[in-house]
Design an enzyme around this catalytic site. Structure first.
Site, PDB file in Angstrom:
ATOM      1  N   LEU A   1       4.024  12.867 -40.827  1.00  0.00           N
ATOM      2  CA  LEU A   1       3.741  14.008 -39.951  1.00  0.00           C
ATOM      3  C   LEU A   1       4.872  14.173 -38.951  1.00  0.00           C
ATOM      4  CD1 LEU A   1      -0.039  13.250 -39.325  1.00  0.00           C
ATOM      5  CD2 LEU A   1       0.906  15.013 -40.811  1.00  0.00           C
ATOM      6  N   CYS A   2       4.860  15.323 -38.277  1.00  0.00           N
ATOM      7  CA  CYS A   2       5.791  15.582 -37.193  1.00  0.00           C
ATOM      8  C   CYS A   2       5.704  14.430 -36.201  1.00  0.00           C
ATOM      9  CB  CYS A   2       5.421  16.897 -36.515  1.00  0.00           C
ATOM     10  SG  CYS A   2       6.141  17.146 -34.903  1.00  0.00           S
ATOM     11  N   PRO A   3       6.785  13.887 -35.687  1.00  0.00           N
ATOM     12  CA  PRO A   3       8.175  14.367 -35.799  1.00  0.00           C
ATOM     13  C   PRO A   3       8.990  13.668 -36.884  1.00  0.00           C
ATOM     14  CG  PRO A   3       8.085  12.702 -34.113  1.00  0.00           C
ATOM     15  CD  PRO A   3       6.709  12.772 -34.726  1.00  0.00           C
ATOM     16  N   MET A   4       8.347  12.842 -37.721  1.00  0.00           N
ATOM     17  CA  MET A   4       9.126  11.975 -38.610  1.00  0.00           C
ATOM     18  C   MET A   4      10.034  12.705 -39.605  1.00  0.00           C
ATOM     19  SD  MET A   4       8.670   9.357 -37.093  1.00  0.00           S
ATOM     20  CE  MET A   4       9.780   8.373 -38.092  1.00  0.00           C
TER      21      MET A   4
ATOM     22  N   ASP B   1       3.900  17.746 -44.805  1.00  0.00           N
ATOM     23  CA  ASP B   1       3.354  18.302 -43.565  1.00  0.00           C
ATOM     24  C   ASP B   1       3.585  19.824 -43.575  1.00  0.00           C
ATOM     25  OD1 ASP B   1       2.651  19.033 -41.031  1.00  0.00           O
ATOM     26  OD2 ASP B   1       4.185  17.854 -39.998  1.00  0.00           O
TER      27      ASP B   1
END
Lengths: 82, 192
Positions: free
Chosen positions: A19-22, A46
Protein backbone atom coordinates in the site's frame (compact mmCIF):
# COMPACT_ATOMS: atom_id res chain seq x y z
CA UNK A 1 0.30 -2.23 -25.89
CA UNK A 2 0.29 -5.17 -23.54
CA UNK A 3 3.10 -6.89 -25.40
CA UNK A 4 5.15 -3.70 -25.73
CA UNK A 5 4.95 -2.79 -22.06
CA UNK A 6 6.17 -6.20 -20.97
CA UNK A 7 9.07 -6.70 -23.33
CA UNK A 8 10.94 -3.42 -23.15
CA UNK A 9 12.44 -2.68 -19.75
CA UNK A 10 15.76 -2.77 -17.93
CA UNK A 11 14.64 -3.66 -14.41
CA UNK A 12 11.48 -5.09 -12.91
CA UNK A 13 10.05 -3.90 -9.61
CA UNK A 14 7.35 -5.89 -7.87
CA UNK A 15 5.19 -3.72 -5.61
CA UNK A 16 2.15 -5.96 -5.62
CA UNK A 17 0.28 -6.25 -2.30
CA UNK A 18 1.95 -3.08 -1.02
CA UNK A 19 0.00 0.00 0.00
CA UNK A 20 0.90 3.67 -0.17
CA UNK A 21 3.61 4.89 0.32
CA UNK A 22 5.63 1.75 -0.47
CA UNK A 23 5.18 1.56 -4.28
CA UNK A 24 6.41 5.16 -4.56
CA UNK A 25 9.26 4.73 -2.07
CA UNK A 26 10.46 1.56 -3.80
CA UNK A 27 10.17 3.18 -7.21
CA UNK A 28 12.21 6.19 -6.18
CA UNK A 29 14.86 3.88 -4.67
CA UNK A 30 14.95 1.69 -7.77
CA UNK A 31 15.32 4.58 -10.21
CA UNK A 32 18.49 5.70 -8.42
CA UNK A 33 20.11 2.40 -9.43
CA UNK A 34 19.64 2.79 -13.20
CA UNK A 35 21.11 5.15 -15.79
CA UNK A 36 19.29 7.97 -17.56
CA UNK A 37 17.24 6.60 -20.45
CA UNK A 38 16.89 3.16 -18.87
CA UNK A 39 13.45 1.86 -17.96
CA UNK A 40 11.66 0.22 -15.03
CA UNK A 41 8.60 -1.94 -15.25
CA UNK A 42 6.70 -1.92 -11.98
CA UNK A 43 3.58 -3.80 -10.96
CA UNK A 44 1.21 -2.71 -8.20
CA UNK A 45 -2.16 -3.68 -6.80
CA UNK A 46 -3.00 -0.58 -4.72
CA UNK A 47 -5.73 1.24 -6.72
CA UNK A 48 -4.32 4.58 -5.52
CA UNK A 49 -1.00 3.79 -7.18
CA UNK A 50 -2.45 4.57 -10.63
CA UNK A 51 -2.70 8.21 -9.63
CA UNK A 52 0.32 8.19 -7.29
CA UNK A 53 2.75 6.93 -9.91
CA UNK A 54 1.45 9.44 -12.47
CA UNK A 55 1.93 12.22 -9.89
CA UNK A 56 5.41 10.91 -9.00
CA UNK A 57 6.31 10.97 -12.69
CA UNK A 58 5.14 14.59 -13.08
CA UNK A 59 6.90 15.68 -9.89
CA UNK A 60 10.23 13.98 -10.61
CA UNK A 61 10.30 14.41 -14.39
CA UNK A 62 10.79 10.69 -15.01
CA UNK A 63 8.65 9.74 -17.96
CA UNK A 64 5.66 7.43 -17.60
CA UNK A 65 5.80 5.72 -20.99
CA UNK A 66 2.87 3.37 -20.68
CA UNK A 67 0.37 1.98 -18.22
CA UNK A 68 -1.96 -0.95 -18.35
CA UNK A 69 -4.35 -2.83 -16.13
CA UNK A 70 -4.43 -6.59 -16.05
CA UNK A 71 -7.21 -7.69 -13.71
CA UNK A 72 -6.21 -6.38 -10.29
CA UNK A 73 -2.61 -5.66 -11.33
CA UNK A 74 -1.48 -2.27 -12.59
CA UNK A 75 1.63 -2.08 -14.76
CA UNK A 76 3.75 1.00 -15.34
CA UNK A 77 6.69 1.50 -17.69
CA UNK A 78 8.91 4.38 -16.62
CA UNK A 79 11.97 5.89 -18.26
CA UNK A 80 14.56 7.69 -16.14
CA UNK A 81 15.01 11.31 -17.14
CA UNK A 82 18.24 12.54 -18.67
CA UNK B 1 -1.44 51.36 -42.63
CA UNK B 2 -2.34 52.05 -38.99
CA UNK B 3 -4.41 48.89 -38.91
CA UNK B 4 -1.46 46.84 -40.17
CA UNK B 5 0.89 48.28 -37.56
CA UNK B 6 -1.71 47.64 -34.89
CA UNK B 7 -2.09 44.04 -36.06
CA UNK B 8 1.70 43.57 -36.11
CA UNK B 9 2.06 44.96 -32.57
CA UNK B 10 -0.80 42.80 -31.29
CA UNK B 11 0.76 39.68 -32.76
CA UNK B 12 4.20 40.46 -31.32
CA UNK B 13 2.80 41.25 -27.87
CA UNK B 14 0.69 38.12 -27.84
CA UNK B 15 3.66 35.96 -28.83
CA UNK B 16 5.94 37.52 -26.21
CA UNK B 17 3.35 37.17 -23.43
CA UNK B 18 2.90 33.49 -24.31
CA UNK B 19 6.69 33.01 -24.18
CA UNK B 20 6.96 34.67 -20.76
CA UNK B 21 4.06 32.65 -19.37
CA UNK B 22 5.60 29.40 -20.64
CA UNK B 23 8.95 30.30 -19.07
CA UNK B 24 7.26 31.04 -15.75
CA UNK B 25 5.33 27.80 -15.85
CA UNK B 26 8.50 25.87 -16.60
CA UNK B 27 10.34 27.60 -13.73
CA UNK B 28 7.45 26.85 -11.37
CA UNK B 29 7.32 23.20 -12.38
CA UNK B 30 11.06 22.60 -12.12
CA UNK B 31 11.45 24.36 -8.76
CA UNK B 32 12.05 22.01 -5.83
CA UNK B 33 8.93 21.91 -3.70
CA UNK B 34 8.96 21.94 0.09
CA UNK B 35 6.81 20.17 2.68
CA UNK B 36 6.61 21.38 6.29
CA UNK B 37 4.78 19.22 8.81
CA UNK B 38 4.01 19.54 12.48
CA UNK B 39 3.62 16.13 14.13
CA UNK B 40 1.88 16.81 17.43
CA UNK B 41 0.42 13.43 18.37
CA UNK B 42 2.16 10.43 19.86
CA UNK B 43 -0.30 7.58 19.40
CA UNK B 44 0.42 4.70 17.04
CA UNK B 45 -2.34 5.65 14.61
CA UNK B 46 -1.31 9.31 14.50
CA UNK B 47 2.39 8.62 13.99
CA UNK B 48 1.81 7.18 10.53
CA UNK B 49 0.24 10.14 8.65
CA UNK B 50 3.19 12.55 9.04
CA UNK B 51 5.76 9.83 8.29
CA UNK B 52 3.88 8.55 5.23
CA UNK B 53 3.65 12.10 3.87
CA UNK B 54 7.29 12.85 4.69
CA UNK B 55 8.68 9.65 3.14
CA UNK B 56 6.51 10.13 0.04
CA UNK B 57 7.58 13.75 -0.35
CA UNK B 58 11.30 12.88 -0.32
CA UNK B 59 10.49 10.20 -2.90
CA UNK B 60 8.99 12.95 -5.09
CA UNK B 61 12.24 14.89 -4.73
CA UNK B 62 10.79 17.47 -2.34
CA UNK B 63 12.51 19.15 0.60
CA UNK B 64 10.97 17.96 3.84
CA UNK B 65 10.98 19.16 7.43
CA UNK B 66 8.91 17.59 10.21
CA UNK B 67 8.61 19.40 13.53
CA UNK B 68 7.93 16.89 16.31
CA UNK B 69 6.24 18.68 19.16
CA UNK B 70 4.39 17.73 22.35
CA UNK B 71 3.35 14.05 22.22
CA UNK B 72 4.63 13.92 18.64
CA UNK B 73 8.14 14.04 20.13
CA UNK B 74 7.68 10.38 21.18
CA UNK B 75 7.90 9.41 17.49
CA UNK B 76 11.59 10.40 17.42
CA UNK B 77 12.30 9.21 20.97
CA UNK B 78 14.51 6.09 20.81
CA UNK B 79 12.86 4.38 23.74
CA UNK B 80 9.28 5.36 22.90
CA UNK B 81 9.12 4.95 19.10
CA UNK B 82 8.67 1.19 19.33
CA UNK B 83 6.17 1.44 22.18
CA UNK B 84 3.62 3.85 20.72
CA UNK B 85 0.10 2.78 21.56
CA UNK B 86 -3.46 3.38 20.51
CA UNK B 87 -6.26 3.66 23.09
CA UNK B 88 -9.77 2.40 22.32
CA UNK B 89 -11.42 4.68 24.83
CA UNK B 90 -13.08 7.79 23.44
CA UNK B 91 -12.53 6.53 19.91
CA UNK B 92 -15.86 5.57 18.33
CA UNK B 93 -14.09 4.83 15.04
CA UNK B 94 -12.23 1.88 16.55
CA UNK B 95 -13.28 -1.18 14.51
CA UNK B 96 -14.78 -4.24 16.27
CA UNK B 97 -12.16 -6.64 17.66
CA UNK B 98 -13.36 -9.61 15.61
CA UNK B 99 -13.62 -8.53 11.98
CA UNK B 100 -15.69 -11.60 11.13
CA UNK B 101 -18.35 -10.44 13.61
CA UNK B 102 -18.80 -6.72 12.84
CA UNK B 103 -21.93 -6.48 14.99
CA UNK B 104 -19.88 -7.35 18.09
CA UNK B 105 -18.96 -3.83 19.21
CA UNK B 106 -17.20 -3.44 22.52
CA UNK B 107 -18.87 -0.68 24.57
CA UNK B 108 -16.53 2.29 24.53
CA UNK B 109 -16.42 2.47 28.33
CA UNK B 110 -14.78 -0.99 28.43
CA UNK B 111 -11.67 0.84 27.16
CA UNK B 112 -10.92 2.00 30.71
CA UNK B 113 -10.22 -1.56 31.85
CA UNK B 114 -6.58 -2.53 32.38
CA UNK B 115 -5.08 -4.23 29.33
CA UNK B 116 -7.46 -2.67 26.80
CA UNK B 117 -4.90 -0.23 25.39
CA UNK B 118 -2.21 -2.92 24.84
CA UNK B 119 -4.92 -5.07 23.28
CA UNK B 120 -6.03 -2.32 20.88
CA UNK B 121 -2.37 -1.64 20.08
CA UNK B 122 -1.67 -5.29 19.30
CA UNK B 123 -4.78 -5.38 17.16
CA UNK B 124 -3.75 -2.34 15.14
CA UNK B 125 -0.20 -3.67 14.71
CA UNK B 126 -1.64 -6.90 13.34
CA UNK B 127 -3.68 -4.92 10.77
CA UNK B 128 -0.59 -3.00 9.71
CA UNK B 129 1.33 -6.24 9.46
CA UNK B 130 -1.36 -7.92 7.37
CA UNK B 131 -1.44 -4.93 5.01
CA UNK B 132 2.39 -4.95 4.61
CA UNK B 133 2.67 -1.49 6.16
CA UNK B 134 6.31 -0.94 7.16
CA UNK B 135 7.30 -0.15 10.75
CA UNK B 136 7.59 3.56 11.64
CA UNK B 137 11.36 3.23 11.85
CA UNK B 138 11.53 2.34 8.13
CA UNK B 139 9.57 5.45 7.15
CA UNK B 140 11.85 7.57 9.34
CA UNK B 141 14.90 6.02 7.64
CA UNK B 142 13.50 6.73 4.16
CA UNK B 143 12.81 10.34 5.14
CA UNK B 144 16.30 10.80 6.59
CA UNK B 145 18.09 9.10 3.69
CA UNK B 146 16.10 11.31 1.30
CA UNK B 147 17.52 14.40 3.01
CA UNK B 148 14.42 15.16 5.09
CA UNK B 149 14.87 17.08 8.32
CA UNK B 150 13.45 15.77 11.58
CA UNK B 151 13.17 18.63 14.04
CA UNK B 152 12.66 18.00 17.75
CA UNK B 153 10.86 20.81 19.54
CA UNK B 154 13.23 22.01 22.25
CA UNK B 155 10.37 23.39 24.35
CA UNK B 156 8.78 19.95 24.48
CA UNK B 157 12.16 18.43 25.36
CA UNK B 158 12.40 20.82 28.31
CA UNK B 159 8.82 20.23 29.46
CA UNK B 160 8.98 16.43 29.13
CA UNK B 161 12.56 16.06 30.38
CA UNK B 162 13.88 14.61 27.12
CA UNK B 163 17.58 14.90 26.30
CA UNK B 164 19.30 14.84 22.93
CA UNK B 165 20.64 11.35 23.77
CA UNK B 166 17.04 10.09 24.00
CA UNK B 167 16.37 11.03 20.39
CA UNK B 168 17.00 8.87 17.36
CA UNK B 169 20.06 9.65 15.28
CA UNK B 170 19.97 12.65 13.00
CA UNK B 171 17.19 14.53 14.77
CA UNK B 172 17.85 18.28 14.92
CA UNK B 173 16.76 20.24 18.00
CA UNK B 174 15.00 23.47 17.05
CA UNK B 175 12.59 26.06 18.36
CA UNK B 176 9.48 27.50 16.77
CA UNK B 177 11.27 30.37 15.01
CA UNK B 178 13.70 28.07 13.19
CA UNK B 179 10.87 25.81 12.06
CA UNK B 180 8.73 28.76 10.94
CA UNK B 181 11.61 30.05 8.86
CA UNK B 182 11.76 26.66 7.12
CA UNK B 183 7.95 26.54 6.81
CA UNK B 184 7.74 30.08 5.43
CA UNK B 185 9.11 28.77 2.14
CA UNK B 186 6.96 25.62 2.10
CA UNK B 187 4.54 24.78 -0.70
CA UNK B 188 2.60 22.46 1.60
CA UNK B 189 2.37 22.99 5.37
CA UNK B 190 0.22 20.76 7.55
CA UNK B 191 -0.43 20.38 11.27
CA UNK B 192 -1.06 16.78 12.24
Amino acid sequence: MSAAIQTQYDIFLDSKNLLCPMPIIKLSQAIKKIDAGQTILTETTDPGSQYDIAAWSRQTGNELLATEQDGKVFRFLIRKKA
Amino acid sequence: MDAEIQKYIDERVEKRVAEILAQREHAENSRTKRLALVASKGSLDMAYPPLILASTAVSLGWEVGVFFTFYGLDIVNKTKLHKLQVAPIGNPAMPPPISAVPSFQVPNLIGVLPGMTPMATAMMKSWFNRANIPPLQDLIDVTREGGGHLYACTTTMGVMGVNEENLIEGVECRGAAAFLEFAAYADVALFI
